[in-house]
Each structure stands twice: as structure tokens, then as C-alpha cells.
Write a protein that holds these residues in place. Structure first.
Motif, short mmCIF file in Angstrom:
data_model
loop_
_atom_site.label_atom_id
_atom_site.label_comp_id
_atom_site.label_asym_id
_atom_site.label_seq_id
_atom_site.Cartn_x
_atom_site.Cartn_y
_atom_site.Cartn_z
N THR A 197 -2.82 12.76 3.64
CA THR A 197 -4.21 13.20 3.76
C THR A 197 -4.33 14.68 3.45
N SER B 22 -11.34 10.85 -3.39
CA SER B 22 -12.40 9.96 -3.86
C SER B 22 -13.73 10.68 -3.98
N ARG C 101 -11.52 -6.00 -0.35
CA ARG C 101 -11.87 -4.88 0.53
C ARG C 101 -13.32 -4.48 0.33
N ASP D 206 0.83 -1.21 0.00
CA ASP D 206 0.00 0.00 0.00
C ASP D 206 0.86 1.26 0.00
N TYR E 285 -8.99 9.56 0.69
CA TYR E 285 -10.46 9.73 0.81
C TYR E 285 -10.93 11.06 0.23
N PRO F 230 -7.01 4.59 2.25
CA PRO F 230 -7.88 5.55 2.93
C PRO F 230 -7.33 6.97 3.00
N ASN F 231 -6.01 7.15 2.85
CA ASN F 231 -5.46 8.51 2.87
C ASN F 231 -5.91 9.33 1.66
N THR G 278 -14.32 -1.76 2.21
CA THR G 278 -14.21 -0.32 2.47
C THR G 278 -13.24 0.29 1.46
N ALA G 279 -13.01 1.58 1.58
CA ALA G 279 -12.20 2.28 0.61
C ALA G 279 -10.76 1.77 0.62
#
Length: 919
Positions: free
Chosen positions: A354, A220, A208, A180, A217, A214-215, A210-211
Motif C-alpha cells: 500500500t 487506481s 468481483r 492474488d 487502490y 485492493p492494495n 469491488t476493486a
């Protein structure tokens, strides 16, 4: 006898001795070759053992040392020492050169440390991407590079991605976080290099819910990153396949092998890059998924799509680099080989990723902004584009990026659909404005036609309030809802132009417009775009107009693409066009489809994108309406007051040398004085009586040539007083312009009292122009025709006899004195013999039957031309060579037939008499 046998035996023995000698030589050569091969094999085996063990270790191995003491093997060590010395000489600066290579091929965020770029929004427009993207570094011992043994020499390791290669990553146990981090590092470097919107990332993870990553997001929530359903890999692959087909279509049509080649040649980023990240679980995909994935991978790079596969055990087509993790920090790659270990860069700080993702997302949203204006569609400099290969112009925006419409060989014709109020007219103005701003009138010629009482294009021609016009327009037709013949005339014109261009292409031995313009640079070959709004009304009836228009439209649609002739057909609803049932040629050629909100049957049957399209938007599709070709675009306001006229005036001033377009307005009859056919008349030996304006692309008029041939008379049929007066007025006045004063005499007789004033005014006008003109009262008609019939044999001056309401005078004409001919007999004599003596009759009969009564049995040939007003077509067959006439009376229109020039009757527009407004 015995001597012969002895001689033969001696010869045989000698031959056998020679054979034995040759065999011995061959065996000796074979032994020598075998010995040499065995020696060479031994050298190679020793060479391989030394290389595997290493030069230093080989000297410490007893067995190798024993073999190397053999004099025959000594040269192996000597040769390897030479190779090693040469390699060290070449590789001494190798690590440093690798660092320089990566620095040059991976500039900015592609190769620099994160602290220099993470959190900053990219600014590159994205014409040429970096060739490499850093993933870590590797180290070699100095002894292997001709340096001091034990010294570590470090160099950067980077992999190709955008436009260059796919990437296959294989994890090791418990290394998912490292994978990742590796993917996140690559994606963040890419997203931080280019301006927001230049790259779109698609994430799919089979395991998966979920997303993924995730960083990311914040991204997205924009179009920059899309997370796909883990159970629907087929949807992602179908989407990629659609992009590949669409992009391949227009790049190959433009002559480029790939999107990268087209981007470099044009200097424009025509499409965003797309990166598909697919996370597997080490298990084989389903056979159909593997098939689809390989098909996508084989054509993806040429379409600007790169794949990153994680633990997907599939051999891809095309260029693929690999990264295989050994543990959380180390990996081996196909770029460096299996003998060098790559230390992967440490994970980017989660908080900083993020923050960086949020900043990029905010920049993308800000760039997309609110609704764009019409001015945003226009280039900074007008008229700089060349249309030799295609027409390309933005018509709207999607997420801040312009959405282009391309009209060329690949997408030759367009179909636009949308119900009333959906913005179809606004879209047409946006398209026309964007095209005209980019291409000069020498590059683009427009022919614009609007059915169904439409006035959408009226402002593009000179008007009373605004004298400017759109210089690209050659023809503007409005209010043609009842004049389907004008649409047919436009198609005939385009068919003639197609033949002209085809002939020129054949002469220059070329096959398309681009080649023709190259071979004939002095020729005038603009791309022609014909826009027909509400085109379905052209095929509204089952008649000859529909049949011929269908045939012409199919031919133009099929062959026009190569000669630069393009159709844009717009309609509120095309569901009921019976003319094309079983004849899909036109729609198949309309590969460009534009669907306004709630439009039906414009896109493919299964494509429902238009149903969900919001107001002021359009679905632009260059793939015949197939769903994968959809591009949603917000269309700026181009039709509000003053918006398009401002551009039109600028273009009008810029291209002042281009003439105004031909305006055909079906709601307004042209005045005779404004007709070029009338103003260009001058004295001639073959005068022509103008009957009315032709319904044609050119500004022409229909006329009757009054020669000495039999039947050169004109009859006007019907009860419409206004149109009858107009036709006779234009015919008489046009003839007056073609005679010198004194060379013709006009005789006017009116049997309809309500028309007497108009006839008197016409007589006075003729006199004012220097001609002799007598106005005879109705009760003098019988005496008039008798006198003219008597004088006919010796007549020296041409005479034009204009009779109004002949049928009203029939009772008087039929009166017959015993032993004498009636006035009707003398009128028939004038009709039959007059043309040969220079006398022609222009008459108005208020019914076909009354004209028959006037002519008598067999007299129809004496009327060689006629104009029918409010008369049904089935009544006209006797005067039209017996053919069936399809005609229903229409206001302000006449059906004209001249048997010497016409194969069938044609519709004309009687000229407007200014004084008629006061009557």
C-alpha cells in the motif's frame, strides 16, 4: 517334338528354383529384420522402464534385474550409465547457472528480494525491459545433479512477460489469496522497475464487484491502474484492439515489425506498456468473447500489451507461459516442466505494498504536474531530426507524457476542427513550433495560408516591428478571404511539385520520398507541409475555382503521401462543404484528425470525445477519427505575446542562410517599386507593360507584351479611378524601364479633370528618367490622334499613347468636318495599325459599351488585352472570345485577359501608387 517339350520344361523348372531361392532369401532377411526390431524394441522398453523407475531403484527391482541379466540387454544399462554420467557432468553446475541466468535477465526489482526495492519509485525510462520476472524458486536433489544424494540444490524461477509472453495462471481449490499474491508480486515488480507512467495496468474480474487487488487502490486513482467493469469485458478488449491497430499502423509504416523493434532502433519509449489482468472463474467465456480475446492476444505482444489470465480456460495465440498452482505455496510452470515443483515467493507485506503504491502514485502525479509550457515541447537541441520517413513532434501532454503528432506515409494529411475560441490557432502554433524546432529548413518546408480575413500567420514573415521570419516558411498568405484564387494557386504549385517529385522518383526507380532521398542524396527533397486555415472558404461558391480546387486537392491528397507532400486543413466547421459531397477522397486521406473542444464532424460520427474535452485541450487521433485512436492532450500556450516569436528569432539566427518567405497579404496592394517584376526590368526588344501583381505562389506580375502583332493595345474598363490610374501608371512606368532614352516617346492625354494631377506627375517622372513625354490637354485629343494617324506610315520612333477617360472625349472625337475623317476614325486607325508601326495605345474607358462605341463594328480585335475593374462578367464576353466570364467586381482587384497568352481571364492586384494616399 518331344525334345523341344523337354527343353521348355527344364527351363520352367530352373526358373521356379531361382524364384524359390529368392523368396527364401527375402524371408530370411525379413526374419532377421524382425528379430532386430524386436530386440531394439525390447531395449527401448527396458530403457523406458529404467528411466521411469530411476537407475538406483531399477537395480532393486527383481523383474528389471532379471531382464538386465540378458546379455543382449546389458548394453542398455551401459548406455544409460554413459548418458547419466554425461548429464551429471553438464548439469553439475546447472542450478548455479540458472541463478546467474535469472540474475542477468531479471535485474533490480525484476528479480531481487522485495526488501531491496519495495517502496522505491522506479527510474528506468523503459527502452528495454527485463526479460524475466521472478515468481519463486525450485529445488533439485543433489543426487540428480551428480552431487551427494540428499543435498538440496536451489535455483530461482522467473517467467517472461513484457514484450515476451502472455501468462496463464490456473488456481487450485482455496488458492485465490495465493493467486492474488502472485499477481500482486509480478505487478509490483514491474511498476517498481520503470518510471511512473511507463506501464499501465488494466484489471478485470468477472466475479468481483469491488476493486481487484485492493492494495493498489492508490494507483487506481491515476492512469497507472484501471479497474474495468466486470460486466463489460468487451470494452476492455475493444480498447486493447484499438491500441493494437494504432500501434501496428505506425510501427509497420515506419518499417518495424513490432513496437519493441521500433523502441530499440530509436532508443525511445514511444508508448507505455500495458498489462491486462483478467480474472475468470474457470468457466468458458462466451464464444464472441473468446474470439475477441484470441484476436487481441495474437497481436498484443507486438504492440507492447501483455495479458495475465487467471482461471480463463482459453488457448491464446502467440507466446504463452503457464503457472498451475498445486496448493497455496507450490506450483508447476511451463518454464520448469511438470516434474519440478516451484515454491512461490511469499506474499508481499500488505502495508508495504500500500505504501509503495501510494509513493508511485504520488510520483506519477508530481511528474504529470500542472499545465506544461510551450518550452516543454521543444527539444534540447534544434534541427537534429530527419524527415526522410516521417515528421514526428509533440504538441501537448497527457498525464505528464508528451502526445506526438505524426505526419508521414501512414498519416499523410490532417484535418483540424474547432469553433471560434476553442484554441485552434494556438494548436497550429504549437504544432509548427514543435516541428520547426526538430527539423531544419532542409528537412521541412512550410506553405501557410489563412482565409477569412485571418492574420494568424502574418508574424511568420518579416514585418515592420520584427524583421525576423520563420526560416522553414516558403510562403505565408494572409487576408485572402476574397482571393480564393490564391488558394487555387497554392494547390497548383503543390500539384506541379508533386509531378516533379514523381518524375524524379521514376527516374531513380523508387516509390517514396525516403527511397528518393537515399538514391539522390544531393537533391533537395524536404517534406512539404501546406497549412490552409479556414480552408472551406476556398470552396465557398459554385464556380470554376471550386471545381478546379476540388480536383487538385483530391489529387494531392491521394498521391502526395508517397512524395512527402502533406496537407493540414483547418476549419471552424466543415459541415457545409458542398464541394466534397459524394467525393470523400480528401477526408479519407486525412487520417490524422485533431478535434478542439466542441468540434463537430472532425472525428467519426460516433466519436464524441471532443464534446467532453476541456479547454486548452485537443483530441489527437491518427485513425481517421475512430474512437480507439483518441489521445487527449493539453496544449501549452504557444500564441501569447512573445512566446512563439522567441523561438522564431532563435531559429532565424540559427538558419541565417535561408531566405525570407514570400508574403502575400490580400489586404495590402504591393507597391510597384517593391515588385521584383518591376525592379528586374531592363531595355529589351520585346517590352512588357505590367498590369498588376499576380495572385500566385511566386512573386510575379501580369503583363502585356507590346509587339508588332495586331491588337497589341491595352484597355482598362470601369469607373474605379484609383485602380485605373494604378494600372496605367504601372504599365507606363514599366515600359519606360525597357527603352533607352530617345528610343520612345510617351504621349499622355487626360479627359478626366480629377486625374490630371496624377497624369502630370507621371509625365514629369518620365521626363526625369530621360524620356520624351508630352501631356496633352483633353481638348487636344482629337488633334493628337489626327496627327499621329497622319505620321503613322513614316514613324521611326516607338510611341506609347496613354489615354485617360477616352469615353469622356467621345463627343469631341466624333465631331466630323465635311469631307474629312473624324478624330474617332483616326483613333480607330491608331488602334488597328499602330502596333505594326511601333505605336501602342493604353486607354481607360469607364464602361464596356463606351469602348464598343469607340471601336465600332468589328473592332474588338484591336484590343488584345484588357483589365476590367467594376464591370460585371457578362459584359466582357465580346472581348473574351465569346466565353462566359464569371466575375463580380471586388475592391482593389482587376480581371485581366490577354488573348495571346490566356485561356481565361485571371484576377490581378493593381499596384499601389504611393502618391495616391495624398490625392
Amino acid at each position: 517334338m518331344g525334345r523341344k517339350v523337354a527343353e521348355q520344361r527344364a527351363r520352367v523348372v530352373a526358373a521356379l528354383d531361382r524364384l524359390r531361392h529368392q523368396i527364401g532369401l527375402a524371408r530370411g532377411a525379413a526374419r532377421n529384420a524382425r528379430a532386430a526390431a524386436e530386440a531394439d524394441l525390447a531395449k527401448r522398453q527396458l530403457e523406458q522402464l529404467i528411466v521411469r523407475a530411476g537407475m538406483e531403484r531399477a537395480t532393486q527391482d527383481p523383474q528389471l534385474c532379471e531382464r538386465m541379466t540378458d546379455p543382449a540387454m546389458a548394453e542398455v544399462l551401459t548406455w544409460l550409465n554413459g548418458v547419466r554420467t554425461q548429464f551429471y557432468a553438464e548439469w553439475a553446475d546447472g542450478p548455479n547457472r540458472l541463478r546467474e541466468l535469472v540474475a542477468a535477465s531479471a535485474p533490480g526489482p525484476a528479480g531481487r528480494p522485495p526488501g531491496e526495492w519495495l517502496g522505491r519509485v522506479g527510474t528506468s525510462a523503459g527502452v528495454t525491459p527485463p526479460e524475466l520476472w521472478r515468481i519463486g524458486e525450485s529445488t533439485v536433489d543433489g543426487g540428480d545433479a551428480g552431487r551427494t544424494p540428499g543435498t538440496e540444490l536451489t535455483f530461482d524461477v522467473a517467467v517472461p512477460l513484457l514484450d515476451e509472453s502472455h501468462l496463464a495462471i490456473t488456481s487450485a481449490p482455496k488458492t485465490r489469496p495465493a493467486v492474488d499474491a502472485l499477481v500482486e508480486n509480478l505487478l509490483m515488480r514491474v511498476l517498481s522497475t520503470f518510471e511512473p507512467g511507463a506501464v499501465k495496468v488494466h484489471l478485470w474480474d468477472v466475479g468481483r464487484l469491488t476493486a481487484v487487488l485492493p492494495n493498489f487502490y492508490a494507483l487506481s486513482r491515476t492512469s497507472a491502474v484501471t479497474v474495468h467493469d466486470p460486466t463489460r469485458l468487451v470494452d476492455l478488449l475493444d480498447e486493447f484492439a484499438g491500441h493494437i491497430r494504432r500501434i501496428h499502423g505506425y510501427t509497420m509504416q515506419a518499417g518495424y515489425p513490432s513496437l519493441r523493434a521500433m523502441r530499440r532502433a530509436t532508443g525511445k519509449r514511444l508508448e507505455p506498456w500495458r498489462i491486462g489482468v483478467l480474472y475468470g472463474n474457470g468457466e468458458e467465456l462466451q464464444p464472441e468473447q473468446i474470439r475477441d480475446l484470441k484476436r487481441v492476444a495474437s497481436g498484443a505482444l507486438a504492440a507492447g500489451i501483455s495479458l495475465i489470465l487467471v482461471d480463463v480456460p482459453t488457448m491464446l495465440g502467440g507466446s504463452v507461459e503457464t503457472i498451475s498452482l498445486r496448493n497455496e505455496r507450490e506450483a508447476v510452470t511451463s518454464m520448469t516442466g511438470a516434474d519440478l515443483v516451484v515454491r512461490l515467493d511469499p506474499p508481499l507485506p500488505a502495508g508495504q505494498v500500500t505504501t509503495a503504491a501510494s509513493r508511485i502514485a504520488e510520483a506519477l502525479i508530481e511528474k504529470q504536474g500542472g499545465p506544461r509550457s510551450f518550452a516543454d515541447l521543444l527539444p534540447t537541441e534544434y534541427g537534429t531530426e530527419c524527415s526522410a520517413r516521417e515528421l514526428r513532434a509533440p504538441v501537448g501532454f497527457y498525464e505528464g507524457e508528451p502526445v506526438d503528432v505524426v505526419i508521414g506515409d501512414a498519416t499523410p494529411h490532417a484535418l483540424i476542427g474547432g469553433p471560434s475560441g476553442s484554441g485552434k490557432t494556438n494548436f497550429l502554433y504549437a504544432l509548427l513550433g514543435s516541428l520547426c524546432a526538430r527539423y531544419s529548413p532542409d528537412e521541412l518546408a512550410l506553405y501557410l495560408l489563412d482565409f477569412k480575413e485571418g492574420v494568424s500567420f502574418a508574424g511568420l514573415a518579416p514585418g515592420r516591428k520584427d524583421a525576423s521570419w520563420l526560416p522553414h516558411a516558403r510562403l505565408v498568405g494572409v487576408n485572402v478571404n476574397t482571393d480564393r484564387e490564391f488558394g487555387l494557386a497554392l494547390l497548383r504549385f503543390l500539384a506541379d511539385e508533386l509531378r516533379r517529385r514523381s518524375a524524379a522518383a521514376k527516374q531513380h526507380e523508387v516509390t517514396n520520398l525516403a527511397e528518393l532521398r537515399e538514391q539522390d542524396p544531393d537533391g533537395h527533397w524536404p517534406r512539404i507541409v501546406a497549412v490552409i486555415d479556414e480552408f472551406q472558404y476556398l470552396f465557398a461558391e459554385r464556380d470554376a475555382v471550386t471545381a478546379l480546387a476540388t480536383s487538385l486537392l483530391e489529387d494531392i491528397a491521394r498521391r502526395g503521401r508517397s512524395q512527402g507532400i502533406h496537407l493540414i486543413l483547418a476549419s471552424q466547421d466543415i459541415a457545409g462543404i458542398e464541394a466534397f459531397w459524394g467525393k470523400p477522397a480528401v477526408f479519407e486521406q486525412c487520417t490524422l484528425r485533431i478535434a478542439m473542444p466542441k468540434a463537430r464532424r472532425v472525428l467519426a460520427e460516433t466519436n464524441q470525445a471532443a464534446v467532453a474535452a476541456p479547454r486548452w485541450h485537443a483530441v489527437v487521433n491518427h485513425d481517421s477519427g475512430i474512437a480507439h485512436g483518441n489521445q487527449l492532450a493539453h496544449i501549452p500556450d504557444a500564441s501569447s505575446k512573445g512566446v512563439f516569436p522567441a523561438l522564431q528569432r532563435q531559429l532565424w539566427e540559427r538558419y541565417a542562410g535561408h531566405g525570407s518567405p514570400r508574403l502575400f497579404d490580400g489586404a495590402h496592394a504591393p507597391a510597384l517599386e517593391d515588385s521584383a517584376a518591376f525592379t528586374s526590368l531592363s531595355p529589351t526588344e520585346r517590352p512588357r507593360a505590367l498590369v498588376g501583381q499576380s495572385i500566385d505562389v511566386a512573386d510575379t506580375a501580369q503583363a502585356v507584351e507590346l509587339t508588332g502583332a495586331p491588337g497589341r493595345n491595352l484597355a482598362v474598363l470601369g469607373t474605379s479611378q484609383k485602380d485605373a490610374l494604378s494600372i496605367l501608371d504601372s504599365a507606363t512606368r514599366s515600359l519606360a524601364r525597357q527603352y533607352q532614352p530617345g528610343h520612345v516617346e510617351f504621349v499622355l492625354c487626360c479627359a478626366v479633370e480629377r486625374c490630371l494631377t496624377a497624369v502630370t506627375v507621371l509625365g514629369e517622372r518620365l521626363v526625369a528618367e530621360g524620356h520624351k513625354a508630352d501631356v496633352v490637354p483633353a481638348d487636344g485629343l482629337s488633334e493628337l490622334v489626327t496627327t499621329l494617324s497622319t505620321e503613322l506610315p513614316g514613324m521611326r520612333t516607338s510611341r506609347i499613347v496613354v489615354l485617360y477617360g477616352v469615353d469622356a472625349a467621345l463627343p469631341a472625337l466624333e465631331h466630323k468636318e465635311p469631307g474629312k475623317q473624324s478624330g474617332l476614325d483616326h483613333l480607330r486607325t491608331l488602334l488597328k495599325q499602330g502596333p505594326g508601326r511601333g505605336l501602342h495605345v493604353l486607354g481607360w474607358w469607364r464602361g464596356v459599351a463606351r469602348l464598343k462605341d469607340t471601336l465600332g463594328f468589328g473592332g474588338t480585335d484591336d484590343i488584345g488585352a484588357w483589365a476590367a475593374l467594376d464591370v460585371q462578367g457578362n459584359e466582357l464576353a465580346p472581348f473574351c472570345a465569346g466565353q462566359v466570364v464569371h466575375w463580380s467586381p471586388r475592391p482593389d482587384r482587376a480581371l485581366f485577359f490577354d488573348r495571346t497568352t490566356h485561356s481565361s481571364p485571371e484576377v490581378v492586384i493593381p499596384f499601389r501608387r504611393p502618391e495616391a494616399d495624398d490625392e
